[in-house]
Motif scaffolding. Structure first.
Motif, mmCIF file in Angstrom:
data_model
loop_
_atom_site.group_PDB
_atom_site.id
_atom_site.type_symbol
_atom_site.label_atom_id
_atom_site.label_comp_id
_atom_site.label_asym_id
_atom_site.label_seq_id
_atom_site.Cartn_x
_atom_site.Cartn_y
_atom_site.Cartn_z
ATOM 1 N N ILE A 225 0.827 -1.197 0.000
ATOM 2 C CA ILE A 225 0.000 0.000 0.000
ATOM 3 C C ILE A 225 0.862 1.247 0.000
ATOM 4 O O ILE A 225 0.614 2.199 -0.729
ATOM 5 N N GLY A 226 1.911 1.196 0.812
ATOM 6 C CA GLY A 226 2.818 2.334 0.871
ATOM 7 C C GLY A 226 3.421 2.633 -0.492
ATOM 8 O O GLY A 226 3.565 3.794 -0.888
ATOM 9 N N HIS A 227 3.724 1.600 -1.207
ATOM 10 C CA HIS A 227 4.279 1.741 -2.549
ATOM 11 C C HIS A 227 3.282 2.452 -3.476
ATOM 12 O O HIS A 227 3.601 3.428 -4.152
ATOM 13 N N MET A 228 2.055 1.967 -3.484
ATOM 14 C CA MET A 228 1.054 2.545 -4.375
ATOM 15 C C MET A 228 0.669 3.961 -3.970
ATOM 16 O O MET A 228 0.237 4.763 -4.799
ATOM 17 N N LEU A 229 0.849 4.275 -2.704
ATOM 18 C CA LEU A 229 0.533 5.634 -2.252
ATOM 19 C C LEU A 229 1.570 6.639 -2.736
ATOM 20 O O LEU A 229 1.381 7.839 -2.603
ATOM 21 N N LYS A 230 2.660 6.150 -3.288
ATOM 22 C CA LYS A 230 3.607 7.058 -3.926
ATOM 23 C C LYS A 230 3.230 7.302 -5.384
ATOM 24 O O LYS A 230 3.702 8.234 -6.021
ATOM 25 N N VAL A 231 2.394 6.418 -5.901
ATOM 26 C CA VAL A 231 2.053 6.457 -7.324
ATOM 27 C C VAL A 231 0.748 7.210 -7.589
ATOM 28 O O VAL A 231 0.601 7.880 -8.607
ATOM 29 N N VAL A 232 -0.185 7.074 -6.704
ATOM 30 C CA VAL A 232 -1.462 7.793 -6.842
ATOM 31 C C VAL A 232 -1.902 8.316 -5.478
ATOM 32 O O VAL A 232 -1.515 7.765 -4.448
ATOM 33 N N PRO A 233 -2.710 9.363 -5.475
ATOM 34 C CA PRO A 233 -3.220 9.892 -4.206
ATOM 35 C C PRO A 233 -4.101 8.853 -3.506
ATOM 36 O O PRO A 233 -4.678 7.987 -4.165
ATOM 37 N N PRO A 234 -4.202 8.952 -2.193
ATOM 38 C CA PRO A 234 -5.006 7.988 -1.441
ATOM 39 C C PRO A 234 -6.452 7.916 -1.929
ATOM 40 O O PRO A 234 -7.063 6.848 -1.925
ATOM 41 N N GLU A 235 -6.975 9.041 -2.375
ATOM 42 C CA GLU A 235 -8.365 9.060 -2.856
ATOM 43 C C GLU A 235 -8.577 8.087 -4.011
ATOM 44 O O GLU A 235 -9.654 7.510 -4.163
ATOM 45 N N VAL A 236 -7.545 7.946 -4.822
ATOM 46 C CA VAL A 236 -7.677 7.069 -5.981
ATOM 47 C C VAL A 236 -7.756 5.606 -5.557
ATOM 48 O O VAL A 236 -8.574 4.838 -6.072
ATOM 49 N N LEU A 237 -6.927 5.233 -4.596
ATOM 50 C CA LEU A 237 -6.987 3.858 -4.101
ATOM 51 C C LEU A 237 -8.323 3.596 -3.423
ATOM 52 O O LEU A 237 -8.929 2.536 -3.584
ATOM 53 N N ARG A 238 -8.773 4.560 -2.675
ATOM 54 C CA ARG A 238 -10.064 4.406 -2.001
ATOM 55 C C ARG A 238 -11.184 4.239 -3.022
ATOM 56 O O ARG A 238 -12.030 3.348 -2.892
ATOM 57 N N TYR A 239 -11.145 5.101 -4.015
ATOM 58 C CA TYR A 239 -12.213 5.081 -5.019
ATOM 59 C C TYR A 239 -12.261 3.741 -5.747
ATOM 60 O O TYR A 239 -13.330 3.218 -6.043
ATOM 61 N N MET A 240 -11.097 3.196 -6.004
ATOM 62 C CA MET A 240 -11.032 1.908 -6.673
ATOM 63 C C MET A 240 -11.813 0.843 -5.890
ATOM 64 O O MET A 240 -12.510 0.013 -6.460
ATOM 65 N N VAL A 241 -11.693 0.901 -4.581
ATOM 66 C CA VAL A 241 -12.380 -0.084 -3.745
ATOM 67 C C VAL A 241 -13.854 0.280 -3.569
ATOM 68 O O VAL A 241 -14.738 -0.573 -3.631
ATOM 69 N N MET A 242 -14.128 1.555 -3.380
ATOM 70 C CA MET A 242 -15.488 1.990 -3.090
ATOM 71 C C MET A 242 -16.460 1.756 -4.244
ATOM 72 O O MET A 242 -17.612 1.446 -4.044
ATOM 73 N N ARG A 243 -15.956 1.926 -5.459
ATOM 74 C CA ARG A 243 -16.881 1.848 -6.592
ATOM 75 C C ARG A 243 -17.227 0.407 -6.975
ATOM 76 O O ARG A 243 -18.171 0.183 -7.725
ATOM 77 N N ALA A 244 -16.468 -0.546 -6.470
ATOM 78 C CA ALA A 244 -16.740 -1.941 -6.811
ATOM 79 C C ALA A 244 -17.465 -2.636 -5.667
ATOM 80 O O ALA A 244 -17.139 -2.431 -4.504
ATOM 81 N N LYS A 245 -18.443 -3.435 -5.998
ATOM 82 C CA LYS A 245 -19.113 -4.205 -4.958
ATOM 83 C C LYS A 245 -18.112 -5.190 -4.376
ATOM 84 O O LYS A 245 -17.292 -5.742 -5.102
ATOM 85 N N PRO A 246 -18.212 -5.418 -3.070
ATOM 86 C CA PRO A 246 -17.239 -6.306 -2.426
ATOM 87 C C PRO A 246 -17.116 -7.683 -3.084
ATOM 88 O O PRO A 246 -16.024 -8.243 -3.105
ATOM 89 N N VAL A 247 -18.200 -8.204 -3.606
ATOM 90 C CA VAL A 247 -18.117 -9.556 -4.178
ATOM 91 C C VAL A 247 -17.445 -9.592 -5.541
ATOM 92 O O VAL A 247 -17.194 -10.664 -6.077
ATOM 93 N N LYS A 248 -17.182 -8.428 -6.094
ATOM 94 C CA LYS A 248 -16.555 -8.414 -7.407
ATOM 95 C C LYS A 248 -15.030 -8.384 -7.291
ATOM 96 O O LYS A 248 -14.479 -7.644 -6.493
ATOM 97 N N THR A 249 -14.405 -9.172 -8.127
ATOM 98 C CA THR A 249 -12.945 -9.128 -8.183
ATOM 99 C C THR A 249 -12.517 -7.783 -8.760
ATOM 100 O O THR A 249 -13.094 -7.319 -9.730
ATOM 101 N N ILE A 250 -11.534 -7.156 -8.157
ATOM 102 C CA ILE A 250 -10.985 -5.931 -8.720
ATOM 103 C C ILE A 250 -9.723 -6.307 -9.478
ATOM 104 O O ILE A 250 -8.791 -6.875 -8.915
ATOM 105 N N LYS A 251 -9.737 -6.024 -10.765
ATOM 106 C CA LYS A 251 -8.533 -6.293 -11.546
ATOM 107 C C LYS A 251 -7.706 -5.020 -11.558
ATOM 108 O O LYS A 251 -8.063 -4.054 -12.211
ATOM 109 N N PHE A 252 -6.653 -5.077 -10.831
ATOM 110 C CA PHE A 252 -5.841 -3.883 -10.653
ATOM 111 C C PHE A 252 -4.786 -3.789 -11.750
ATOM 112 O O PHE A 252 -3.915 -4.644 -11.854
ATOM 113 N N ASP A 253 -4.899 -2.759 -12.560
ATOM 114 C CA ASP A 253 -3.926 -2.528 -13.618
ATOM 115 C C ASP A 253 -3.266 -1.174 -13.357
ATOM 116 O O ASP A 253 -3.884 -0.133 -13.544
#
Length: 522
Positions: A305-333
RNA sequence: GGGCCGUUAGCUCAGGUGGUAGAGCACCAGCCUUUUAAGCUGAGGGUCGCUGGUUCAAGUCCAGCACGGCUCACCA
């Protein structure tokens, strides 16, 4: 259709559209709020290895519900249990075998840190994670399992579990089909001689004194206090914790949600042993890495997480999780799709953004830039990340008056993204010397560059250079403009493509380009 | 072997209580006095995995099947 019309009339358009599909976190929140118990959200991770963005989903899923409950005006508890009292199960590839092989079986909180800078093995992985949680604005009470046990708060659970050992055995037999064996105990003692949990056996206990008798394969035997003298087996530990902490909602990975899995047995053990109604479950899917499957440290494809927080703002990581329903796989690219996500978060007018998810993604201090990320990334490279030049270029390219601090902030992220995850087409580097690629220029291309060089003068502006390029190119009837532009880019970048030529040259300095083009022309 | 999830436009996905499908990106075209960029506008594109069933009507409910992924078997 008729139903939609009616609702539109009643709901007055836009406001109604937002409510059309309720966000999953709100759905869970209202269900939990109606449950009659004061909501307490729990979440937990075992710090046995690097805590990655897959693990992050668990905490953010919990945080979404926490925020949704707050939005309903319901007072809510929210804690994170670090399972640092679990024993080390194996010597992971990243560990020194000599050092750690003898430590297998001892709790993560009681063995040394791999890098020597933290107070324990568990802390080594936990501390950076907690730091990241701060950046993500997840405000959670941290409960360390070793402290939970050592404090004695689990003692009554341990007594109950030992007293009702046969009930537990029957439940596990029924749901998992496995026989526990006569010497099985829900409690795992930690040998006071060798410090290990993987070779001990319970031989008796005293509920009044809160002690346990044990033997260990190392030859030791004796009596231990329940407080800190060991822990409950996971399948019993979990429901025991529900009662101790009053947990009423908990997200967990799908590994626990299978039939006969630990949530399944946890339900029965909670009700029949601890007489506690189990928490509302939120099973969630993994985050997989595009093209590489699930993240796991053994595969070596873990993104912390610390690594990715250097690449994008925290809001972006949060949004990635928030917009997907928990049961859906998130394909992180982390390539181009991640950059697009940045725009969705940055641009309030972006189409297709989920506003509720966006609200749930707020962290602190996020200031929108208002410049498309791709454009910003290009400008940053042309300007070599010099903030003054970036601002100057933005001013000139149709984005006047943007926030300097916001741009500075975003440049920091962009440089990391470019270095690690950007596709090659997005990268430009102005070559210090004439690139080798320029050797293959055609006769026409060379002649074009030569004429272009002749027309360039210091102080020329982008528009003038732009005009010059086209003026010169008119002399090459038989050669497609694309080929002429390629000559420019090949001699500057060593690549066939690049940013808009006129302003690009102006930014680099017409004098510099004049020399370069002349050199390339040969 | 048990169980879970998924299968809707090239890609990522939306599609409360059933009424013959949508959004973003990509792609293509046009515009911005003439780049392969950015921006704006617009277009195309789907037998909604397959087969049956219930129904006036099913992506939307039921059954079965196929493919894909995952998970469990007291080492989370």
């Amino acid at each position: 259709m008729s139903g939609t019309l009616q609702r539109t009339v009643i709901g007055q358009g836009a406001a109604m559209n937002e409510q059309k599909t309720q966000h999953w976190a709100d759905a869970v929140a209202s269900e939990v709020a109606a449950g009659g118990r004061p909501p307490v959200i729990s979440t937990g991770i075992s710090p046995s290895g690097e805590i990655h963005i897959g693990n992050m989903r668990e905490v953010l899923t919990a945080d979404a519900v926490y925020r949704a409950l707050n939005d309903l005006g319901v007072a809510t508890g929210f804690h994170f249990v670090a399972d640092n009292f679990d024993p080390l199960r194996k010597v992971s590839p990243f560990l020194d075998r000599e050092t750690y092989a003898p430590l297998v079986g001892r709790p993560l909180s009681e063995i040394p840190c791999p890098c020597g800078e933290h107070e324990s093995y568990a802390a080594h992985f936990l501390e950076p994670f907690l730091e990241s949680l701060g950046k993500l604005h997840v405000h959670v009470d941290v409960v360390r399992a070793d402290e939970l046990y050592k404090s004695g708060r689990m003692n009554q659970r341990i007594v109950t579990a030992l007293q009702r050992r046969d009930v537990i055995v029957a439940i596990l037999k029924e749901l998992t089909g496995k026989d526990m064996g006569d010497d099985w105990s829900p409690f795992v003692p930690m040998c006071n001689a060798c410090g290990r949990m993987n070779g001990t056996r319970v031989t008796g206990f005293d509920g009044g004194q809160e002690t346990v008798d044990f033997t260990c394969k190392c030859g030791a035997a004796g009596t231990l206090p329940m407080a800190g003298g060991g822990k409950l087996q996971w399948r019993i530990d979990w429901p025991a914790r529900w009662l101790t902490l009053g947990v009423t909602v908990e997200p967990f990975g799908k590994d626990h949600s299978t039939r006969g899995g630990s949530y399944d047995t946890g339900i029965r053990i909670a009700r029949e042993v601890f007489e506690y109604e189990p928490p509302h479950p939120i099973p969630y899917e993994w985050i997989s890495l595009k093209g590489q499957g699930d993240m796991s440290s053994s595969k070596g494809n873990v993104l912390s997480i610390g690594h990715m927080l250097k690449v994008v703002p925290p809001e972006v990581l949060r949004y990635m999780v928030m917009r997907a329903k928990p049961v859906k796989t998130i394909k992180f690219d982390p390539g181009r799709p991640l950059a697009q996500l940045v725009d969705q978060v940055d641009d309030a007018t972006a189409k297709g953004r989920d506003e509720r998810a966006m609200e749930l993604s707020r962290a602190a201090g996020f200031e929108p830039v208002g410049v498309p990320y791709k454009h910003l990334v290009m400008v940053a490279q042309v300007a070599r990340f010099d903030l003054d030049r970036v601002m100057e270029i933005l001013e000139r390219t149709g984005y006047p008056g943007v926030s300097r601090t916001a741009v500075a902030d975003r440049l920091e992220y962009a440089s990391h993204w470019l270095a690690e995850f950007a596709p090659e087409e997005e990268k430009y580097t102005v070559q210090e010397r004439l690139p080798e690629e320029a050797a293959g220029l055609t006769e026409d291309q060379r002649r074009f560059l030569s004429l272009l060089a002749a027309g360039l003068n210091d102080g020329m502006e982008g528009a003038a250079i732009h005009d010059l390029i086209y003026h010169v190119s008119e002399q090459f009837e038989g050669t497609p403009p694309a080929e002429l532009f390629q000559a420019i880019y090949l001699s500057l970048l060593g690549k066939a493509r690049g940013p808009r030529a006129g302003s690009f040259i102006a930014i680099l300095g017409p004098g510099f380009c004049k020399g370069r083009f002349a050199e390339a022309a040969g």
